[in-house]
Scaffold this active site. Structure first.
Site, PDB file in Angstrom:
ATOM      1  N   HIS A 249     -10.583   5.864   1.310  1.00  0.00           N
ATOM      2  CA  HIS A 249     -10.131   4.480   1.189  1.00  0.00           C
ATOM      3  C   HIS A 249      -9.060   4.448   0.107  1.00  0.00           C
ATOM      4  O   HIS A 249      -9.217   5.058  -0.948  1.00  0.00           O
ATOM      5  CB  HIS A 249     -11.311   3.585   0.801  1.00  0.00           C
ATOM      6  N   ARG A 269      -5.986  -7.074  -0.279  1.00  0.00           N
ATOM      7  CA  ARG A 269      -4.650  -7.001   0.335  1.00  0.00           C
ATOM      8  C   ARG A 269      -4.547  -7.963   1.509  1.00  0.00           C
ATOM      9  O   ARG A 269      -3.516  -8.591   1.721  1.00  0.00           O
ATOM     10  CB  ARG A 269      -4.359  -5.564   0.779  1.00  0.00           C
TER      11      ARG A 269
END
Ligand code: FAD
Length: 633
Positions: A249, A269
């Site tokens: 990740h 995000r």
């Protein structure tokens, strides 16, 4: 001879995360007497940590969404290596599984007009993740747990016993799947608190044990992720599929060292957070690969406009699939443009009002405040790649979740392979757990009810499993410390088979693993069987070493870069590798010498993708992915 209690069930589910609980509910509802075993406390599975949401094309926020678009995104994210029938079933069934959770009591966040809200996530064309703040996994497990209790209450009314048809064995670890000839016959386990041994006999066993992250030094995964289900399947004779694909990740915490690797959810995000290097530059615009160029914004202005008007602008490249973002961060840090502690900056503070950050991302706010003394409403976070998820897993039949060649053995959730191809999109795991957890429970119950009689559990197998479990107490002089071995394993996997791989380093890793296997055979512990974490780790080591060997061997074999497998020496994605699956099989019989290889690799061809599903893509796109001969077909 060790004392071992025996019990009889129809279906045994190993794991009480999202996949295991969903499987158990289905099996019990289909009439099977079902036992669930979990090594943690009930309700404490890794699924609880899931933050961002569940991907399902309900189209609540953008009506353009449907299963076909979700299928397309999933295949693109997986670089077309996905077991396409799984990706199809997943995209079609995920909305029903989310609705079903609401009928069982889950409370998702709402849109202003009262529908289940859906948020943006990397690789998903439309806002698709149903969520509960950034604590979606907790709500999912809470709901499934509540459903289990409701079923137990029904049983109490009918039988006067809450556990008559559904029982949870918590803090109990399975160390062997038992067999009668080729068929599954049950599981051997120990209770973590008392050290007592238990055999649960059953014609059907569902493995739902989650991932393998604890074999790596920097990981977002919880302590349970020692690859147990992967190893249990292998030891029972069921192959693992494409184990080279491990997802790093892009955004784990990098500071302070005590919390390194803990996840910073992609929702940061999805909700507008941006990545910057030490020069303040939004560097992701420099890292959009050709296959994604048409879909992503070319300028910051366009990317920013997309949050308000997604129909007329392209999405910002911070929302590329995880493998792309992780590699980009890695490159920036390597080029000397990283943050003080070796990551990059993830900024929401300049993009959203403080009150909105605290409302949309409550766990992130607290995580940084409490663990790193950083106020994310006022300053950026420092983030970097962390081992997060394994796409490789037990090879399963797409429809039934049955494993290959071991009748009665099923697998679902992160432990199963195929669904996500070479890279998983965020949000697609929680939906995977529900869709294939249900299918595994359904087919396990059906299998258990089919004629053929109950398979037997021989005393010899039980004795062998007990002797194996007790071996660390009988270590001779010069015994090895399991903690030291674990640390060395994590360092080897992180440094030599991590996010960027090279042939020489992977060969070195395999040598190191052979050395660690020899030493692990002498792993010794003191004390007794009552809650003894050193003993538990000594037993987990067998699994981590086996699974790590699979990852290293498959990664060395695949001479290309694709999704969660990046080779510096073979940087291109090769179309000729698209139809190739790598299966890890156990060497049979298992060699007596611990230094000898445990695994053989077999190449198989993927099933040809059904033409009506291929027709969902433009020809120009398929040409970028499919092998030459597949295009002719
Ligand atoms: P788990 O939930 O881990 O359950 C495994 C179970 O198996 C546990 O009960 C464990 O005790 C048991 N077990 C293991 N070994 C044994 C054994 N030997 N004997 C007995 N029991 C055993 N995915 C998304 O889709 N959306 C997200 O927003 C998201 N956020 C995430 C955030 C974080 C921090 C992390 C780490 C992951 C996230 N993921 C997300 C991924 C997702 O959470 C996992 O892939 C998923 O929860 C795995 O579920 P599972 O049911 O397969 O396994």
């Amino acid at each position: 001879m060790a004392q071992v209690e025996r019990q009889q069930w129809d279906v045994v589910v190993v794991g009480a995360g999202g996949a295991g609980l969903r499987a158990a509910i289905e099996a019990r509802e289909r009439g099977a007497r079902t036992a669930v075993i979990c090594k943690s406390l009930f309700g404490k599975a890794h699924t609880v940590m899931a933050e961002g949401g569940i991907a399902a094309s309900m189209g609540n926020v953008n009506e353009g969404d449907n299963w076909q678009v979700h299928f397309r995104d999933t295949m693109r994210g997986g670089k077309f290596l996905n077991q396409w029938r799984m990706a199809e079933l997943h995209a079609k069934e995920a909305p029903d599984r989310v609705w079903e959770l609401e009928t069982w009591g889950a409370l998702f966040d709402r849109t202003p007009d009262g529908r289940i809200s859906q948020r943006n996530f990397g690789g998903h064309e439309y806002p698709r993740l149903a969520h509960v703040g950034d604590r979606t996994g907790l709500e999912l497990i809470r709901t499934l747990q509540q459903k289990i209790v409701a079923l137990q209450q029904e049983d109490f009314k009918e039988h006067g016993d809450y556990e008559a048809r559904l029982k949870v064995f918590q803090e109990c670890t399975v160390t062997r799947v038992l067999k009668d000839g080729e068929r599954v016959s049950g599981t051997f386990c120990y209770e973590r608190e008392s050290g007592r041994f238990l055999v649960l006999e059953a014609p059907a066993v569902v493995l739902a044990t989650g991932g393998i992250g604890k074999s790596f030094k920097t990981t977002s995964n919880s302590w349970e992720y020692t690859g147990d289900g992967h190893a249990l399947a292998l030891l029972a004779g069921a192959p693992l599929l494409n184990m080279e694909f491990v997802q790093f990740h892009p955004t784990g915490m990098v500071w302070p060292p005590s919390v390194k690797g803990i996840l910073v959810t992609e929702s940061v995000r999805g909700d507008g957070g941006v990545l910057r290097n030490s020069e303040g530059k939004r560097f992701m615009f420099d890292y959009v690969p050709d296959v994604f160029k048409e879909k992503y914004a070319e300028s910051e202005e366009e990317g920013d406009r997309w949050y308000e008007d997604p129909d007329h602008n392209r999405r910002p490249p911070e929302l590329l699939p995880r493998d792309e973002v992780a590699r980009a961060i890695n490159s920036e840090v390597k080029a000397g443009r990283g943050s003080p502690h070796g990551g990059v900056f993830l900024d929401v503070s300049t993009r959203m009002p403080a009150e909105r950050i605290r409302r949309r991302l409550p766990s992130m706010y607290h995580q940084f405040k409490e663990l790193a003394d950083v106020d994310i409403t006022a300053e950026p976070m420092e983030v970097g790649p962390t081992c997060h998820y394994v796409m490789g897993g037990i090879a399963v039949d797409s429809e039934t979740a049955a494993t290959v060649g071991v009748p009665g053995l099923f697998a679902a959730g992160e432990v199963a392979g195929g669904m996500h191809g070479s890279n998983r999109l965020g949000g697609n795991s929680l939906s995977d757990l529900l869709v294939f957890g249900r299918r595994a429970g359904l087919h396990a119950a059906g299998y258990a009810a089919s004629p053929g009689g109950r398979p037997a559990v021989s005393q010899a197998q039980v004795d062998a499993a007990a002797a194996e479990a007790l071996a660390p107490f009988h270590a001779v002089e010069g015994a090895e410390n399991p903690y030291t071995l674990h640390q060395e394993l994590q360092t080897a996997m992180n440094d030599l088979v991590g996010i960027i791989r090279r042939e020489g380093e992977m060969a070195e890793a395999l040598e190191k693993l052979a050395g660690l296997r020899v030493r692990a055979a002498r792993a010794g512990v003191e004390g007794h069987r009552q809650f003894n974490p050193g003993w538990h780790l000594a037993l987990d080591l067998r699994n981590m070493l086996l699974v790590s060997e699979c990852v290293a061997r498959a990664a060395l074999e695949r001479t290309e870069s694709r999704g969660g497998h990046t080779r510096e020496d073979c940087p291109a994605m090769e179309r000729s590798w698209r139809p190739v699956n790598l299966l890890c099989r156990p060497v049979d019989p298992a060699p007596a010498d611990p230094a000898a290889d445990r695994i053989t690799l077999v190449r198989t061809r993927t099933d040809p993708i059904r033409p009506d599903l291929l027709a969902l893509f433009e020809k120009e796109e398929l040409v970028k992915y499919l092998a030459e001969e597949e295009l002719y077909e």
